[in-house]
Write a protein that holds these residues in place. Structure first.
Motif, mmCIF file in Angstrom:
data_model
loop_
_atom_site.group_PDB
_atom_site.id
_atom_site.type_symbol
_atom_site.label_atom_id
_atom_site.label_comp_id
_atom_site.label_asym_id
_atom_site.label_seq_id
_atom_site.Cartn_x
_atom_site.Cartn_y
_atom_site.Cartn_z
ATOM 1 N N HIS A 1 68.525 26.784 56.229
ATOM 2 C CA HIS A 1 67.330 26.027 56.631
ATOM 3 C C HIS A 1 66.289 27.009 57.183
ATOM 4 C CE1 HIS A 1 69.383 22.233 56.095
ATOM 5 N NE2 HIS A 1 70.326 22.569 56.934
ATOM 6 N N PRO A 2 65.194 27.237 56.470
ATOM 7 C CA PRO A 2 64.214 28.238 56.931
ATOM 8 C C PRO A 2 63.729 27.984 58.352
ATOM 9 C CG PRO A 2 63.659 27.463 54.727
ATOM 10 C CD PRO A 2 64.768 26.585 55.210
ATOM 11 N N ALA A 3 63.487 26.706 58.700
ATOM 12 C CA ALA A 3 62.905 26.414 60.005
ATOM 13 C C ALA A 3 63.847 26.802 61.151
ATOM 14 C CB ALA A 3 62.565 24.926 60.097
ATOM 15 N N LEU A 4 65.134 26.907 60.869
ATOM 16 C CA LEU A 4 66.085 27.236 61.930
ATOM 17 C C LEU A 4 66.190 28.739 62.170
ATOM 18 C CD1 LEU A 4 69.051 24.801 61.117
ATOM 19 C CD2 LEU A 4 67.129 24.454 62.670
ATOM 20 N N VAL A 5 65.840 29.526 61.191
ATOM 21 C CA VAL A 5 66.157 30.955 61.292
ATOM 22 C C VAL A 5 65.001 31.909 60.975
ATOM 23 C CG1 VAL A 5 68.612 30.644 60.823
ATOM 24 C CG2 VAL A 5 67.031 30.942 58.922
ATOM 25 N N LEU A 6 63.928 31.399 60.392
ATOM 26 C CA LEU A 6 62.847 32.317 60.039
ATOM 27 C C LEU A 6 61.746 32.274 61.100
ATOM 28 C CD1 LEU A 6 62.488 31.923 56.165
ATOM 29 C CD2 LEU A 6 63.901 33.507 57.484
ATOM 30 N N ASP A 7 61.401 33.425 61.565
ATOM 31 C CA ASP A 7 60.358 33.585 62.564
ATOM 32 C C ASP A 7 59.145 34.162 61.828
ATOM 33 O OD1 ASP A 7 58.876 33.989 64.810
ATOM 34 O OD2 ASP A 7 60.146 35.595 65.633
ATOM 35 N N VAL A 8 58.095 33.340 61.677
ATOM 36 C CA VAL A 8 56.911 33.774 60.925
ATOM 37 C C VAL A 8 55.739 33.878 61.900
ATOM 38 C CG1 VAL A 8 55.408 33.300 58.950
ATOM 39 C CG2 VAL A 8 57.780 32.522 58.907
ATOM 40 N N ARG A 9 55.030 34.963 61.847
ATOM 41 C CA ARG A 9 53.877 35.189 62.738
ATOM 42 C C ARG A 9 52.660 35.592 61.913
ATOM 43 N NH1 ARG A 9 56.037 36.122 68.030
ATOM 44 N NH2 ARG A 9 58.059 35.074 67.971
ATOM 45 N N ASP A 10 51.486 35.220 62.430
ATOM 46 C CA ASP A 10 50.265 35.669 61.766
ATOM 47 C C ASP A 10 49.836 37.020 62.343
ATOM 48 O OD1 ASP A 10 49.018 35.210 64.159
ATOM 49 O OD2 ASP A 10 47.896 33.458 63.486
ATOM 50 N N ARG A 11 48.673 37.477 61.913
ATOM 51 C CA ARG A 11 48.196 38.806 62.319
ATOM 52 C C ARG A 11 48.049 38.930 63.837
ATOM 53 N NH1 ARG A 11 44.924 42.886 60.002
ATOM 54 N NH2 ARG A 11 44.846 41.883 57.985
ATOM 55 N N ASN A 12 47.753 37.784 64.506
ATOM 56 C CA ASN A 12 47.582 37.794 65.965
ATOM 57 C C ASN A 12 48.877 37.475 66.709
ATOM 58 O OD1 ASN A 12 44.781 38.295 65.658
ATOM 59 N ND2 ASN A 12 44.519 36.124 65.131
ATOM 60 N N ASP A 13 49.997 37.538 65.992
ATOM 61 C CA ASP A 13 51.318 37.260 66.552
ATOM 62 C C ASP A 13 51.489 35.793 66.953
ATOM 63 O OD1 ASP A 13 53.851 38.341 66.961
ATOM 64 O OD2 ASP A 13 53.548 38.331 69.135
ATOM 65 N N LYS A 14 50.633 34.931 66.419
ATOM 66 C CA LYS A 14 50.790 33.506 66.692
ATOM 67 C C LYS A 14 51.846 32.945 65.743
ATOM 68 C CE LYS A 14 48.303 29.177 67.045
ATOM 69 N NZ LYS A 14 47.239 28.392 66.470
ATOM 70 N N GLU A 15 52.733 32.137 66.298
ATOM 71 C CA GLU A 15 53.833 31.614 65.493
ATOM 72 C C GLU A 15 53.312 30.655 64.424
ATOM 73 O OE1 GLU A 15 58.234 29.579 66.142
ATOM 74 O OE2 GLU A 15 56.830 29.719 67.826
ATOM 75 N N VAL A 16 53.804 30.811 63.207
ATOM 76 C CA VAL A 16 53.488 29.882 62.114
ATOM 77 C C VAL A 16 54.641 28.886 62.028
ATOM 78 C CG1 VAL A 16 53.134 29.650 59.627
ATOM 79 C CG2 VAL A 16 52.208 31.627 60.834
ATOM 80 N N LEU A 17 54.334 27.637 62.317
ATOM 81 C CA LEU A 17 55.405 26.640 62.344
ATOM 82 C C LEU A 17 55.776 26.227 60.929
ATOM 83 C CD1 LEU A 17 54.177 24.454 65.336
ATOM 84 C CD2 LEU A 17 55.867 26.290 65.328
ATOM 85 N N LEU A 18 57.055 26.071 60.697
ATOM 86 C CA LEU A 18 57.553 25.671 59.387
ATOM 87 C C LEU A 18 57.917 24.187 59.415
ATOM 88 C CD1 LEU A 18 59.890 28.707 58.582
ATOM 89 C CD2 LEU A 18 57.473 28.431 58.094
ATOM 90 N N PRO A 19 57.975 23.553 58.259
ATOM 91 C CA PRO A 19 58.381 22.135 58.237
ATOM 92 C C PRO A 19 59.783 21.975 58.819
ATOM 93 C CG PRO A 19 57.594 22.859 56.082
ATOM 94 C CD PRO A 19 57.710 24.080 56.926
ATOM 95 N N PRO A 20 60.059 20.830 59.444
ATOM 96 C CA PRO A 20 61.367 20.660 60.098
ATOM 97 C C PRO A 20 62.509 20.691 59.086
ATOM 98 C CG PRO A 20 60.178 18.587 60.015
ATOM 99 C CD PRO A 20 59.237 19.639 59.539
ATOM 100 N N PRO A 21 63.701 21.087 59.553
ATOM 101 C CA PRO A 21 64.857 21.121 58.642
ATOM 102 C C PRO A 21 65.307 19.699 58.316
ATOM 103 C CG PRO A 21 65.559 21.578 60.874
ATOM 104 C CD PRO A 21 64.062 21.474 60.919
ATOM 105 N N SER A 22 66.105 19.576 57.251
ATOM 106 C CA SER A 22 66.660 18.267 56.934
ATOM 107 C C SER A 22 67.687 17.886 58.004
ATOM 108 C CB SER A 22 67.319 18.307 55.559
ATOM 109 O OG SER A 22 68.250 19.367 55.513
#
Lengths: 392, 123
Positions: free
Chosen positions: A44-65
């Protein structure tokens, strides 16, 4: 002590399309004892992937099933020195703003390989997102309060009615075509650029991890690898793209059986889709013609002839259904049953499932993705796959 | 559960991957009849686990799409079921020393055979 290491990799990190971006995470047990990892939960990507933009702001992913039984199990054992991989595909929203981002694996629970105090984390992988061509940002739903996390600015709806909108789009479309025609004319007259035929051999490693197999089919859970190999000819003068797979057979087969294989495979895969690009030749695209050729040397694949089809390299002499699915693997297509690389497809052989789910049915555009990417590499232009009857 | 697995690979050294043949036997060493999942025996991709001599896994291509419901058969005491896989080893693998074992999985039952070594010779 078990000691898991996570490594993030990707084939392309420049100018990716957000909705199609794909990464793989490889988990390796670098310790001396077996380690546990719940691959189903970690998919589940939302549980384990940490995505940040250029300003280190977290990019939220769709919730897991919603969690299922497999999510709550202890997980798979990874022996010392062994490694497993998971692929994450399309986890970013298509409308993610273009720019630079970074992603890493971050598991802070035992099922995901770490703890709160000692999370399992990979190095960051930096990538850039481009604006998808031909994709219009969605129109906000009236009365719906926008999320404060939504980085997209509100797009004011033009006041004119939809009919006018359609007319303007039609004019713009023809204007773009006209402009391209002018550019191509200049290229042809001044730079003597002509329609060309380009050919190249392709050899692409493919891997998939099947999980979530139902009771009775547990043996299907596992990681599988193969090589997609073919000769791609991008023939602009004749407006056709040919994909040739040369197969050397080992074992006994009659001419009639071999012809039946060829007929079944080409009926399933041939001339259903075409490649479209913004090149100067073939305005209506290049239909994809697949061809399987049986050879005695110089093969892309070896197929052992047996009584039943047991995988891509072992085909049943009298089978004309499952072999078309296996040919799809030779073209680079992944399976589409149970959970494959984190995508849940449901049971195999569904009546409406495409060929990589139900071998009796037809392929769909995504099954030609490896060919499309190969054509993009060969021509240096982005390519799209559309149904042969549709316009580019 | 009283199932045991054995693997035989012939020849143990081959010039080409297609010459290698694996035969996996699942036998009932107990006194009760066991239900055998025949679907789990239907593909080398399902039944064989392969690794290099260094321990790195060698993955096979995916198995065929599974049937809607797995087929099963009773296996009486002392009986055995054989699954033969000619040309089980992928043609794209490099020459070297490898090991394989049978891995029968059905429900919570997992049965392994001992590892068997084989070599793909440099031609």
């Amino acid at each position: 002590m078990p000691r898991l290491e996570a490594t993030v990799g990707t084939e392309t990190r420049e100018d990716v399309v957000a909705g199609e971006f794909r990464i793989s995470v490889t988990f390796r047990n670098a310790g001396s004892e077996p380690a546990r990892l719940n691959l189903h939960q970690a998919a589940h990507p939302a549980l384990v992937l940490d995505v940040r933009d250029r300003n280190d702001k977290e990019v939220l992913l769709p919730p897991p099933s919603a969690p299922d039984a497999a999510d709550l199990e202890e997980g798979e054992i990874i022996p010392p020195g062994d490694s497993v991989s998971l692929d994450y595909v399309g986890f970013l929203d298509r409308s993610l703003e273009p720019g630079e981002y970074r992603v890493r694996y971050f598991g802070e629970f035992p099922a995901l390989g770490g703890t709160k105090d000692d999370p399992l984390r990979s190095e960051w992988l930096t990538f850039s997102v481009r604006r998808p061509r031909g994709f219009e940002g969605a129109i906000p739903i009236p009365g719906f309060k926008p999320s404060p996390e939504d980085p997209r600015s509100e797009r004011p709806r033009p006041p004119w009615p939809l009919v006018l909108d359609g007319i303007i789009n039609w004019i713009l479309n023809w204007w773009r075509r006209f402009w391209r025609w002018i550019v191509c004319l200049i290229l042809r007259v001044l730079f003597r650029r002509s329609c060309e035929t380009r050919s190249q051999e392709f050899d692409q490693a493919r891997t998939e991890t099947i999980s979530n197999a139902p009771p009775g089919s547990e043996a299907w859970n596992g990681t599988y690898s193969w090589r997609a190999r073919f000769l791609l000819t991008y023939d602009e003068p004749n407006c056709i793209s040919r994909v040739l797979v040369r197969v050397r057979l080992v074992g006994t087969i009659t001419t009639a059986q071999r012809t039946a294989w060829e007929t079944a495979i080409e009926a399933a895969w041939n001339s259903r889709f075409k490649l479209c690009s913004d090149g100067c030749c073939c305005d209506n695209g290049l239909p994809i013609a697949t061809d399987i050729q049986f050879v005695s040397s110089g093969e892309h694949q070896v197929v052992n002839v047996g009584t039943t089809t047991t995988n891509m390299g072992n085909w049943g002499a009298s089978d004309t259904v499952d072999i078309s699915h296996e040919f799809g693997h030779m073209l680079g297509a992944l399976d589409e049953y149970f959970t494959v690389n984190g995508v849940n497809w449901g049971a195999g052989r569904q009546p409406t499932g495409a060929i990589m789910n139900n071998p009796a049915n037809r392929p769909v555009a995504r099954h030609y993705d490896t060919i499309r990417r190969a054509a993009a590499g060969l021509t240096g232009r982005s390519q799209t796959t559309v149904a042969q009857s549709a316009s580019c | 559960m009283s199932l045991i697995a054995e693997l035989e690979i012939q020849p143990v050294a081959a010039n080409a991957a297609e010459q290698l043949r694996a035969v996996c036997s699942i036998a009932n060493a107990g006194e009760d009849v066991e239900e055998l999942n025949l679907s789990a025996l239907s593909s080398p991709s399902l039944l064989l686990e392969i690794r290099t001599r260094g321990g790195d896994p060698v993955h096979l291509p995916p198995p065929p799409v599974p049937p809607a419901s797995p087929s099963t058969a009773p296996l009486g005491p002392g009986e055995q079921q054989r699954a033969e896989f000619p040309g089980f080893f992928p043609s794209w693998m490099e020459p070297g020393e490898y090991e394989a074992r049978c891995r029968y999985v059905s429900g919570s039952v997992v049965v392994h055979s001992p590892w068997v070594a084989f070599t793909l010779l440099e031609v």
